[in-house]
Each structure stands twice: as structure tokens, then as C-alpha cells.
Scaffold this motif. Sequence first.
Motif, mmCIF file in Angstrom:
data_model
loop_
_atom_site.group_PDB
_atom_site.id
_atom_site.type_symbol
_atom_site.label_atom_id
_atom_site.label_comp_id
_atom_site.label_asym_id
_atom_site.label_seq_id
_atom_site.Cartn_x
_atom_site.Cartn_y
_atom_site.Cartn_z
ATOM 1 N N PRO A 157 0.829 -1.211 0.000
ATOM 2 C CA PRO A 157 0.000 0.000 0.000
ATOM 3 C C PRO A 157 0.854 1.249 0.000
ATOM 4 C CG PRO A 157 -0.776 -1.576 1.640
ATOM 5 C CD PRO A 157 0.541 -2.085 1.148
ATOM 6 N N ALA A 158 0.445 2.246 -0.765
ATOM 7 C CA ALA A 158 1.162 3.518 -0.831
ATOM 8 C C ALA A 158 0.200 4.633 -0.457
ATOM 9 C CB ALA A 158 1.723 3.751 -2.238
ATOM 10 N N PRO A 159 0.708 5.710 0.115
ATOM 11 C CA PRO A 159 -0.164 6.821 0.485
ATOM 12 C C PRO A 159 -0.898 7.374 -0.735
ATOM 13 C CG PRO A 159 2.028 7.078 1.429
ATOM 14 C CD PRO A 159 2.116 5.952 0.452
ATOM 15 N N GLN A 160 -2.179 7.675 -0.576
ATOM 16 C CA GLN A 160 -2.972 8.287 -1.637
ATOM 17 C C GLN A 160 -3.290 9.713 -1.214
ATOM 18 O OE1 GLN A 160 -3.715 6.666 -4.580
ATOM 19 N NE2 GLN A 160 -2.419 5.022 -3.773
ATOM 20 N N LEU A 161 -2.666 10.678 -1.876
ATOM 21 C CA LEU A 161 -2.779 12.064 -1.453
ATOM 22 C C LEU A 161 -3.318 12.952 -2.559
ATOM 23 C CD1 LEU A 161 0.705 12.377 0.297
ATOM 24 C CD2 LEU A 161 -1.494 11.979 1.405
ATOM 25 N N LEU A 162 -4.109 13.939 -2.170
ATOM 26 C CA LEU A 162 -4.546 14.976 -3.090
ATOM 27 C C LEU A 162 -3.464 16.050 -3.147
ATOM 28 C CD1 LEU A 162 -8.261 15.322 -1.931
ATOM 29 C CD2 LEU A 162 -7.395 14.034 -3.892
ATOM 30 N N ALA A 163 -3.496 16.861 -4.196
ATOM 31 C CA ALA A 163 -2.506 17.928 -4.346
ATOM 32 C C ALA A 163 -2.540 18.859 -3.144
ATOM 33 C CB ALA A 163 -2.782 18.711 -5.636
ATOM 34 N N GLY A 164 -1.382 19.093 -2.562
ATOM 35 C CA GLY A 164 -1.292 20.000 -1.428
ATOM 36 C C GLY A 164 -1.565 19.355 -0.082
ATOM 37 N N GLU A 165 -2.013 18.103 -0.087
ATOM 38 C CA GLU A 165 -2.338 17.416 1.158
ATOM 39 C C GLU A 165 -1.086 16.785 1.749
ATOM 40 O OE1 GLU A 165 -5.339 13.833 2.698
ATOM 41 O OE2 GLU A 165 -5.219 14.385 0.582
ATOM 42 N N ALA A 166 -1.030 16.715 3.077
ATOM 43 C CA ALA A 166 0.092 16.077 3.764
ATOM 44 C C ALA A 166 -0.326 14.702 4.258
ATOM 45 C CB ALA A 166 0.544 16.940 4.943
ATOM 46 N N PRO A 167 0.582 13.728 4.251
ATOM 47 C CA PRO A 167 0.258 12.397 4.769
ATOM 48 C C PRO A 167 -0.200 12.471 6.226
ATOM 49 C CG PRO A 167 2.330 12.353 3.572
ATOM 50 C CD PRO A 167 1.958 13.791 3.724
ATOM 51 N N PRO A 168 -1.204 11.707 6.596
ATOM 52 C CA PRO A 168 -1.687 11.718 7.981
ATOM 53 C C PRO A 168 -0.570 11.390 8.971
ATOM 54 C CG PRO A 168 -3.218 10.520 6.570
ATOM 55 C CD PRO A 168 -1.999 10.798 5.738
ATOM 56 N N GLY A 169 -0.446 12.210 9.988
ATOM 57 C CA GLY A 169 0.523 11.964 11.049
ATOM 58 C C GLY A 169 1.930 12.454 10.774
ATOM 59 N N LEU A 170 2.210 12.925 9.548
ATOM 60 C CA LEU A 170 3.590 13.296 9.229
ATOM 61 C C LEU A 170 4.015 14.569 9.950
ATOM 62 C CD1 LEU A 170 6.194 12.775 7.771
ATOM 63 C CD2 LEU A 170 5.251 13.817 5.700
ATOM 64 N N TRP A 171 3.161 15.580 9.962
ATOM 65 C CA TRP A 171 3.524 16.825 10.659
ATOM 66 C C TRP A 171 3.786 16.545 12.139
ATOM 67 C CZ3 TRP A 171 4.832 21.844 9.783
ATOM 68 C CH2 TRP A 171 4.846 22.686 10.908
#
Length: 356
Positions: A157-171
Motif C-alpha cells: 500500500p502507498a499513500p494516496q494524497l490529493l494535491a497540497g495534502e500532507a500524509p496523515p501523522g507526518l507533521w
Amino acid sequence: MSTREQERTERLAQMQEQLTGAVDALVSSADWRRAMAFAARFRSRSFNNTLLIWSQHLSAFEQGRAPEPVPSYVAGYRQWASLGRNVRHGEPGYKIYAPLKVRMASRTPDDASSWRRLAPGEKPEPGEVVRRRAARMKPAYVWDVSLTTGAAIPPRPAPQLLAGEAPPGLWDGLAGLVEDHGYTVQPARSAVELGGANGMTDYLARTVLVRDDMDPAARVKTLAHELGHVLLHGPDHSDAAAHRGISEVEAESVALMVAAAHDLDTSDYTVPYVSIWATRVPGTEPGEVVKATGERVRRTAVAILDALPTQQVSDGDPPGLRHKPTTVPATPTRVAAAAPELPVGRDRLPATGPVL
């Protein structure tokens, strides 16, 4: 020298020549960003081995042996066999460096000078502790999955992100690592407060500032950059102060690898042309600067990624592959400040040995 030892020496010489060619190609091109993004997806291996895999797979693609210019998963012959796959007949594999380990014994293991090498078949004396240590390097071989046949490899599985979105939990994960090193993360309202920059690390005030008016993806990329500075640079690192340009390359490259491991777009990263910074360290060949910088960046990025609870793209090992861990993993709440000393990865020497 035996025939076997002579053959190994010749293969190592060929590998060194190939590695030198790959490094020289980086120095004379603008491909550092691509090399870092590639290294992020094969981060379980040393930077030098990453370059060797990159160049040899590209040759396999140009010869029509591999269907894509970039490999997906690489593993050794027995490792593929353990997953129900076989290397295609006649495929030579990609040569990489691997440590040749020997048995060492000591009655006082805390004393580094007390260790002695055991001969083959020799038993330790009563009371001696035995450990395996890397003595030198040897050639090893790996194959991309496209060069094998057999049981299907399930996609990771790979992260599925919209443009400008940050991966959950990364910040939150990155901010926690910054705070673990005694810094506080603070918002800045705009680039004006930071002299036109997106972020800034103040080593004296122990603060990391990140613009609050950017989209979430840009903010986590900036925070990863500043975390790179926290781990690798600062007033206690005289080399970093002496080579400011390389410090920025390292921090930006760490952020690039962290982003690539989360499948974030890395096309907007601006790393200076390699020949600009690699040739500015007096008394050092540009190729050596490239290799040392690449390994420092990789080890730091891997230590960060190992400490994050986020979903990440593959590290180059096929799903389901089992191997004996040879590393000391970072805990979720701490990444060692001396990142280059972390023995991260499966195919390199401990921190006390040379990096090949």
C-alpha cells in the motif's frame, strides 16, 4: 593469493570502477534530485549500493532485459527463492557490496582493543564473548523482480494524497522529533518574517519556525528540511559551518527523501547543481564529497523514517521478505543527533568501518 581471492579482488575493482562512473555522472549532471528520490525508494541499502543498482538496472533496461528504467523490488537469489520466485536463466544480477563477517572474541567486550579474531573452526576460550564483525567487503548479487519468475508479489500500500495534502501523522511525527532534540516548533505568518524563506532554525533560541500560510504538503516538507538541520548541523558541527552550501544540500536532500518515501511530489525541490557544492571542499575529490554527502543524507533520512508512524512507500525489499535484523532501530520518540553514526541498513559495515 588464491584463485578465488583473485577473482573477488577483480570483481571489487570492476565494481569500484562502475561506482566511480556513476558518481562522476552525478557530478557532471543535474540528477541529484532524481538520485535522492531513487535512494528513498531503496533506502534499506547504502547510498553507494543504490547507485550501483541504479546504473546496472538502467543498463538492463537499455539492453531490453528489464521492462522499466527504474526497478521496483530487489533481492538476492535465495531471498527470491524464499518468496517462491526464481531468477531467470542467464540473468547475471546486479553487483553490490556486502560485508564479509568474521567471528571476534573478547573477555572484556567494553574494551575495543581486547577483541581478537577467531580462526575458522576455532572455539572461544572460557569466559569469552563472541560477536560477528565485518572485516572487509565482498561482491554480492541482487536481481530486480522483473528479472525473476514465479509467485506473484503483492503490491505494498502507498499513500494516496490529493494535491497540497500532507500524509496523515507526518507533521506531528516530524514536530515530535524536533521537540525531542530540545527545539520548539513555532509558526511564522509569512515569508516576510523569515527573510523570504519558508522555514528557519534558530540554534541559539532552540526554535524551528515554519510558514503558516503554505499548504500542508509544503509545510511538512519545510519541517523535514529544518529537522535535517537540527540533526546534522548547528554550532556544535564545525564542518557544517565551514561548508554552508553542503549543509543546505544535506537538509534539502533529507527533506526530499522523507517526502519521496511518503509519495509526495518532489519536482519542486531545488538542490544546487552537484558540481557547485561537490567541488568546494578543499583537499577532497568531488566524487568522495558526493558519496559522503549521499550516505549522511540517507542515514539521517532513514533514521527519521524509522521513527515515524506514517504509511510509507516500499524501501526496495519485496513484501514478505524475512531477514535477520542487523540494525539498532530508532525508537518512535528519539532519533540520535549523530545521524551519520547510525548503522542503518543491511548491506553496509558498522559505523566504525568504511562506507563503500
